[in-house]
Each structure stands twice: as structure tokens, then as C-alpha cells.
Design a protein around this motif. Structure first.
Motif, PDB file in Angstrom:
ATOM      1  N   LYS A 131       3.495  -5.298   5.015  1.00  0.00           N
ATOM      2  CA  LYS A 131       4.453  -4.392   4.392  1.00  0.00           C
ATOM      3  C   LYS A 131       5.584  -4.089   5.367  1.00  0.00           C
ATOM      4  O   LYS A 131       5.401  -4.121   6.587  1.00  0.00           O
ATOM      5  N   ASP A 157       9.443  -2.540   1.442  1.00  0.00           N
ATOM      6  CA  ASP A 157       8.518  -1.869   0.528  1.00  0.00           C
ATOM      7  C   ASP A 157       8.786  -0.376   0.425  1.00  0.00           C
ATOM      8  O   ASP A 157       8.256   0.282  -0.467  1.00  0.00           O
ATOM      9  N   VAL A 217      -1.888   3.433  -1.308  1.00  0.00           N
ATOM     10  CA  VAL A 217      -2.917   2.579  -0.714  1.00  0.00           C
ATOM     11  C   VAL A 217      -2.295   1.532   0.212  1.00  0.00           C
ATOM     12  O   VAL A 217      -2.776   1.286   1.317  1.00  0.00           O
ATOM     13  N   ASP A 218      -1.193   0.926  -0.235  1.00  0.00           N
ATOM     14  CA  ASP A 218      -0.544  -0.116   0.550  1.00  0.00           C
ATOM     15  C   ASP A 218       0.057   0.414   1.848  1.00  0.00           C
ATOM     16  O   ASP A 218      -0.014  -0.243   2.889  1.00  0.00           O
ATOM     17  N   PHE A 242      -0.071   4.852 -11.720  1.00  0.00           N
ATOM     18  CA  PHE A 242      -0.831   3.804 -11.043  1.00  0.00           C
ATOM     19  C   PHE A 242       0.001   3.151  -9.944  1.00  0.00           C
ATOM     20  O   PHE A 242      -0.529   2.788  -8.889  1.00  0.00           O
ATOM     21  N   ARG A 243       1.300   3.024 -10.164  1.00  0.00           N
ATOM     22  CA  ARG A 243       2.145   2.459  -9.115  1.00  0.00           C
ATOM     23  C   ARG A 243       2.227   3.396  -7.917  1.00  0.00           C
ATOM     24  O   ARG A 243       2.317   2.940  -6.766  1.00  0.00           O
ATOM     25  N   GLU A 283       1.750   4.286 -16.350  1.00  0.00           N
ATOM     26  CA  GLU A 283       1.766   3.136 -15.446  1.00  0.00           C
ATOM     27  C   GLU A 283       2.434   3.504 -14.125  1.00  0.00           C
ATOM     28  O   GLU A 283       2.062   2.995 -13.070  1.00  0.00           O
ATOM     29  N   ASP A 338      -0.933   2.717  -6.022  1.00  0.00           N
ATOM     30  CA  ASP A 338      -0.851   1.434  -5.318  1.00  0.00           C
ATOM     31  C   ASP A 338       0.022   1.555  -4.068  1.00  0.00           C
ATOM     32  O   ASP A 338      -0.304   1.000  -3.008  1.00  0.00           O
ATOM     33  N   HIS A 339       1.130   2.263  -4.185  1.00  0.00           N
ATOM     34  CA  HIS A 339       2.031   2.419  -3.043  1.00  0.00           C
ATOM     35  C   HIS A 339       1.346   3.212  -1.924  1.00  0.00           C
ATOM     36  O   HIS A 339       1.462   2.853  -0.743  1.00  0.00           O
ATOM     37  N   ALA A 364     -10.140   0.956  -1.901  1.00  0.00           N
ATOM     38  CA  ALA A 364      -9.205   0.905  -0.775  1.00  0.00           C
ATOM     39  C   ALA A 364      -9.788   1.511   0.498  1.00  0.00           C
ATOM     40  O   ALA A 364      -9.158   1.427   1.560  1.00  0.00           O
ATOM     41  N   LYS A 414     -10.011   2.701  -7.794  1.00  0.00           N
ATOM     42  CA  LYS A 414      -8.982   2.068  -6.975  1.00  0.00           C
ATOM     43  C   LYS A 414      -8.962   2.650  -5.558  1.00  0.00           C
ATOM     44  O   LYS A 414      -8.888   1.917  -4.557  1.00  0.00           O
TER      45      LYS A 414
END
Length: 316
Positions: free
Chosen positions: A3, A118, A181-182, A174-175, A171, A178-179, A249, A245
Motif C-alpha cells: 500500500k 491508497d 484493514v488494509d 464495507f469499503r 457497500e 476494507d480500507h 484480518a 472480515k
């Protein structure tokens, strides 16, 4: 795949706070690289024009440009040293200083888009010229136009590892997950709250236009019941998937809290009150939610205007 974080910096205390925050919040992710990016403001056009015709003026202008370049290199290198001091490997930090081309916000966005970053990080305490080292409207412009790239705005020290995710089951929610976690990873110090403001007729723009939002639920109980029932169903599904999720992670159950509230005429106020009372250091919100009245652009922009002590992440 690693990232990349673009940290836009100026010679101010707010950028220093942003650099420290960025290093601390992402320290558990070892494949993140950072670019400390400084955009140098242009000299007034009249000076450049006069320099072309007058050798003495040109000599002074050239000296000023040289001094500014040295100063920019000095504080950018100091910020790099700060990140190294926070535990980030030197080979994961790039420094870039460029003259302004299209404007501060546009140059930051262009660099982020071309470089496939990112996240964009900006340090700011307020959005007025006297408080924003990016000169007033820059932070707002970056948030408004970074359609695909999440933007982190850092206010104050933001040392707390407590993070509040404002979610609505969409949605975009959820993004946001995800962000997180990343970019943060399985940091054992992280404490995460999934915060949801229950759907209510008073939050609908059509109801707000009537001028009687507090009475509308009593007058239309069937509509309110439909909203509540669908909201509960949606959030139950969201929480089940979200917890899976997060645990996948590497986050532990004792690091995660779910909190729903039925309070507040204003959603952004409910988020800020929760963040302040529980001492969260970071707020995360989506640019858009599943319905126009909830976590739409106006909610993100209200948080942008009101947040003063926490870092704010706006995720597309």
C-alpha cells in the motif's frame, strides 16, 4: 501488494502532527510505503516578469527560490526523521518537493492519482487561512475531488488508537472496513467501534423540509416502523459479515465494539458526541451511504467542518 500513502506536508505544526499520526496508525502494516510530498507555492508573477528584464531582480529572485528549496528540503527531511523515530524503515519513505503547477489541491490530487496511492493524508486543525497550513480551502477541495482515493485529515495530536467507524450497512461501509484493514492491519492496540445511527423519519430530507421532523414519526408510525424493521435487518447482516472480515484480518473480539443509537436530530452531531465522550482518536465515514439522507456527502462535509480533535478519514 503493498500500500502507498501520500502525506502532503507544509512547514507547519499540523503537518508534523499528520506525519506522526500516519506512522503510528499504520505501524502494524509492514508493506506500506510513504511519500512526503511538498508543493512549493509560486512566486508572484510580477516578480518573475521583472526578473526576465532586470538582471539584479533575477539574481534576487533566484536567491529566494534557492532559499525556499533548501528550507523545503530541510523540513521534509526532518519529517522523514520523525517517521523513522516512530519505527518506520527509512527505505519505506520517499521525499518529493515540487513547485506548484495547477494549484495546491490539484497538484496533490494529480500526484495521488498518477502514483496509484491508497490514501492522501493532510494535516490541519481548521479550514481557515490562519489555521490551515494548506491555505484555507485546500483540505476541502481535496476531499471534494478525491472521488476514488480515501483522504485522512489529522487534527491535533490524535494519539488515541480508538477508531470509530460510522456505518449504515451499505457497500461504502464495507469499503471503510476494507480500507481500515488494509492500512492499519492487526494492530493489538487498536480499539474499534462500529457506530450506527438508527434510521428515523426525522433524518429524511423530505421530512426536514416540512419543518416538523420531531412530530413526523408520531404522525406516521407505520412508516417509522418500516424504516426501523428494515434498518435492523440490514445492520444484522452487516455486523455478521463485518465481524468475520475483521477477525480474518487478525483483530480480536475484545478489540471490537458494536454500538447503535436512536438519538440525535443531526447525524454528524451524534457521531462527534460519541467520539468525544469515548475519546476516539480517529473517525471514519463514507462519502456516500445507501440512501441520500444518511452519510451522504453532506454528512462527511459536516464532519470535515466540525471535527477538531480527531483524525477524520473520508472513504469513497
Amino acid at each position: 501488494m503493498g500500500k502507498k500513502i501520500l502525506v502532503a506536508v507544509g512547514n507547519c505544526a499540523y503537518s508534523e502532527q499528520a506525519v506522526k499520526y500516519c506512522a503510528r496508525i499504520s505501524s502494524a502494516v509492514k508493506d506500506v510505503t510513504y511519500t512526503l510530498f511538498n508543493v512549493k507555492p509560486l512566486l508572484p508573477a510580477i516578480l518573475i516578469e521583472k526578473a526576465e528584464a532586470d538582471p539584479e531582480v533575477k539574481a534576487e529572485v533566484d536567491e529566494l527560490i534557492r532559499e525556499e528549496k533548501e528550507a523545503a528540503g530541510s523540513f521534509v527531511d526532518r519529517f522523514k526523521d520523525l517517521m523513522v523515530g516512530e519505527g518506520i524503515s527509512e527505505n519505506r519513505i520517499e521525499t518529493v518537493t515540487e513547485p506548484m503547477q495547477l494549484g495546491m489541491a490539484k497538484d496533490i490530487l494529480n500526484r495521488a492519482e498518477r502514483g496509484g496511492y491508497d490514501a492522501i493524508v493532510l494535516g490541519r486543525r481548521g479550514l481557515t487561512p490562519t489555521r490551515d497550513c494548506f491555505l484555507g480551502a485546500t483540505a476541502t477541495k481535496v476531499v471534494e475531488n478525491a472521488v476514488e482515493i480515501p483522504v485522512w485529515l489529522v487534527s491535533g495530536e490524535a494519539v488515541s488508537m480508538k477508531v470509530l467507524l460510522a456505518v449504515d450497512g451499505s457497500e461504502t461501509s464495507f469499503r471503510i472496513l476494507d480500507h481500515l484493514v488494509d492500512m492499519v492491519g492487526p494492530n493489538p492496540d487498536l480499539r474499534l467501534t462500529l457506530f450506527h445511527v438508527q434510521s428515523h423519519l426525522k433524518h429524511c430530507r423530505s421530512v426536514l423540509a416540512t419543518g416538523r421532523p420531531y412530530e413526523i414519526a408520531r404522525e406516521k408510525p407505520r412508516l417509522q416502523e418500516i424504516l426501523e424493521r428494515e434498518d435492523s435487518r440490514c445492520m444484522e447482516e452487516f455486523y455478521e459479515k463485518a465481524l468475520q472480515k475483521l477477525e480474518t484480518a487478525g483483530l480480536k473480539k475484545n478489540q471490537i465494539q458494536i454500538k447503535n443509537t436512536t438519538w440525535s436530530y443531526d447525524i454528524s452531531t451524534a457521531i462527534l458526541d460519541e467520539a468525544a465522550s469515548q475519546r476516539h482518536g480517529t473517525l471514519m465515514v463514507g462519502r456516500r451511504g445507501k440512501r441520500p439522507a444518511f452519510f451522504a456527502g453532506r454528512i462527511a462535509m459536516r464532519l470535515l467542518q466540525k471535527t477538531s480533535e480527531q483524525a477524520l478519514w473520508v472513504v469513497s
